[in-house]
Design an enzyme around this catalytic site. Structure first.
Site, PDB file in Angstrom:
ATOM      1  N   ARG A   1       0.769  -1.087   0.058  1.00 48.56           N
ATOM      2  CA  ARG A   1       0.075  -0.166   0.012  1.00 48.56           C
ATOM      3  C   ARG A   1       1.073   1.200   0.190  1.00 48.56           C
ATOM      4  O   ARG A   1       0.568   2.205  -0.710  1.00 48.56           O
ATOM      5  CB  ARG A   1      -0.961   0.177   1.155  1.00 48.56           C
ATOM      6  CG  ARG A   1      -1.636   1.241   1.378  1.00 48.56           C
ATOM      7  CD  ARG A   1      -2.964   1.494   2.296  1.00 48.56           C
ATOM      8  NE  ARG A   1      -2.993   0.641   3.493  1.00 48.56           N
ATOM      9  CZ  ARG A   1      -2.179   0.943   4.472  1.00 48.56           C
ATOM     10  NH1 ARG A   1      -1.444   2.016   4.680  1.00 48.56           N
ATOM     11  NH2 ARG A   1      -2.260   0.000   5.554  1.00 48.56           N
TER      12      ARG A   1
ATOM     13  N   TYR B   1     -16.272  16.538 -17.200  1.00 46.53           N
ATOM     14  CA  TYR B   1     -16.423  14.843 -17.466  1.00 46.53           C
ATOM     15  C   TYR B   1     -17.623  14.601 -16.261  1.00 46.53           C
ATOM     16  O   TYR B   1     -17.452  15.188 -15.176  1.00 46.53           O
ATOM     17  CB  TYR B   1     -15.112  14.093 -17.093  1.00 46.53           C
ATOM     18  CG  TYR B   1     -15.298  12.737 -16.923  1.00 46.53           C
ATOM     19  CD1 TYR B   1     -15.729  11.798 -17.895  1.00 46.53           C
ATOM     20  CD2 TYR B   1     -15.361  12.092 -15.777  1.00 46.53           C
ATOM     21  CE1 TYR B   1     -15.736  10.538 -17.992  1.00 46.53           C
ATOM     22  CE2 TYR B   1     -15.406  10.730 -15.688  1.00 46.53           C
ATOM     23  CZ  TYR B   1     -15.734   9.931 -16.795  1.00 46.53           C
ATOM     24  OH  TYR B   1     -15.761   8.806 -16.636  1.00 46.53           O
TER      25      TYR B   1
ATOM     26  N   ASP C   1      -7.251  18.370 -15.828  1.00 46.00           N
ATOM     27  CA  ASP C   1      -7.490  16.757 -16.117  1.00 46.00           C
ATOM     28  C   ASP C   1      -7.013  16.783 -17.716  1.00 46.00           C
ATOM     29  O   ASP C   1      -7.618  17.498 -18.645  1.00 46.00           O
ATOM     30  CB  ASP C   1      -8.915  16.775 -16.231  1.00 46.00           C
ATOM     31  CG  ASP C   1      -9.376  15.244 -16.672  1.00 46.00           C
ATOM     32  OD1 ASP C   1      -8.436  14.688 -17.182  1.00 46.00           O
ATOM     33  OD2 ASP C   1     -10.373  14.793 -16.265  1.00 46.00           O
TER      34      ASP C   1
END
Ligand SMILES: *Cc1c(COP(=O)(O)O)cnc(C)c1O
Length: 425
Positions: free
Chosen positions: A64, A116, A190
């Site tokens: 992790r 989006y 983005d």
């Protein structure tokens, strides 16, 4: 939410290599100092790493927090994005989730009005549950951001080109306005539609650039991933802290798949873009209203080409009638009816019926999102086949007149029915 002192160990497995070559060379050149000389980065499919002693921890202890396959991917992405640090997470939305955790209750976000769909959903969730307000602005007009900038502004979230309306915003101009009046605010882009091969927001003034790795970076619609590139180590440390704290780092196998996919980004994009340019021209020649930054008629053609190396491979067009658009989408054979983009195969969709259906109709109308809009995501097939298939679909849907072809299509349909009937006999 992340005000505690970061972090453990965010040092990448190998130091970030400065770019030495042209971008297409860098994209295919993955650093890999494997002790056995493996040509491909090995998949470290392990959750834990044994330590030499109880007090001295090695570079990795738990996947992790860090995994060598993911580190190789992240170093490679940092290099091609021009980032101080890059991180790979489980999806594009997960990338945005990590970034928005830098926002505290009461802070504000400024974002575009043609975002989006998933981004809209996450921002609405933050407004409802975290007291984080988002101002939506028309980012094609940089000045429209000014009235919303304040001490509360924490993130400015941009997409360019937007999808599916292909609106362009001026990243350097907006970044300048934001940084001049809000030193606390981060400009986030983005960059999924362009990929780092065509556009590098961090070099244009953004603080963070993120991608859905599900699209062009992987290129084959066979994995989900998100990528976050940070301009400075300090921002990178905050991002890493959230990733480690929430556990959304990309797994070793998907990291390996993404390394494999990204190596061919430049050839895929060159071909997809060249095909898209032909398709856009073809549709314009037949009189359709086309939205594509590679088209000279695009109102922000110059601005886009100042920031990006090419127009990409997503375009949209209007037919003037919703029923006609539905028939076109359903009549194509090579173009798969599918949401998403960035795949080597060509896709066709109706955003108002599919990817953007979750946006209420009155808001779609407010944003001037035409209900009849068809989106094309162009792949690497032979462009003549793509054009022939599209042409036949336009004719059979009644959007174009071609008597001879219509008769031929009817005959083929009848022959098909006869063949089915015969097989049943
Ligand atoms: C697909 C997409 C996302 C979300 O990415 P996922 O990998 O699907 O979570 C975000 N932004 C844009 C522009 C996208 O196209």
């Amino acid at each position: 939410m992340t005000s505690e002192t970061p972090p453990l160990d965010t040092t990448p497995a190998s130091p970030i290599t400065q770019r030495k070559y042209r971008i297409a060379t860098e994209i295919v050149t993955v650093d890999n100092a494997d002790e056995h000389g493996a040509a491909s980065v090995p998949i470290y499919q392990t959750a834990t790493f044994k330590q030499k002693s109880a007090t001295q921890m090695g570079e990795y202890d738990y996947s992790r927090s860090g995994n060598p396959t993911r580190s190789h991917l992240e170093n490679h992405l940092a290099k091609i994005m021009g980032a101080a640090r890059a991180y790979a997470v489980t999806s594009g939305m997960s990338a945005l989730d990590v970034i928005t955790r830098l926002v505290k209750s009461g802070d504000e976000i400024i974002a575009g009005d043609d975002l989006y769909g998933g981004t809209n959903r996450l921002l609405s969730f933050l407004a409802k549950t975290q007291n984080v307000k988002t101002h939506h602005i028309d980012t094609t007009n940089s000045q429209s951001i000014i009235p919303h900038l304040s001490v509360k502004t924490r993130l400015v979230l941009l997409e360019t080109p937007t999808n599916p309306l292909i609106k362009i915003c001026d990243i350097p101009a907006i970044a300048k306005l934001v940084h001049a009046s809000c030193p606390n605010a981060l400009v986030v882009v983005d960059n999924t539609m362009m990929s780092p091969y065509l556009q590098k927001p961090l070099e244009l003034g953004a603080d963070i650039s993120y991608h859905s790795g599900t699209k062009y970076l992987s290129g084959h619609h066979d994995l989900m991933a998100g990528v976050i590139g940070c301009k400075t180590d300090a921002i990178g440390e905050q991002i890493y802290y959230v990733i480690n704290a929430t556990g959304c780092g990309l797994g070793p196998f998907d990291s390996w798949l993404l390394i494999r996919g990204v190596k061919t980004l430049s050839v895929r994009m060159d071909r997809q873009q060249a095909n898209a340019q032909r398709v856009a021209q073809f549709l314009e020649d037949y009189g359709f209203k086309v939205h594509y930054p590679g088209s000279r008629s695009h109102p922000q053609y110059e601005l886009h080409h100042k920031m990006a190396k090419g127009p990409g491979a997503v375009l949209s067009f209007e037919t003037g009638d919703v029923g006609t658009s539905e028939r076109i989408v359903e009549a194509t054979k090579l173009w798969g009816i599918s949401v998403s983009f960035g795949c080597v195969n060509s896709l066709i969709s109706m955003p108002c019926r599919m990817s953007h259906a979750s946006i209420p109709a009155h808001i779609r109308a407010e944003r001037a999102l035409p209900e009849d809009l068809i989106r094309l995501c162009v792949g690497i097939e032979d462009v003549e086949d793509l054009l022939e298939d599209l042409y036949a679909a336009l004719v059979s849907a009644g959007a174009l007149q071609d008597q001879a072809l219509e008769e031929k299509l009817n005959r083929l349909a009848l022959d098909g029915r006869d063949a089915v009937a015969k097989r049943k006999d």
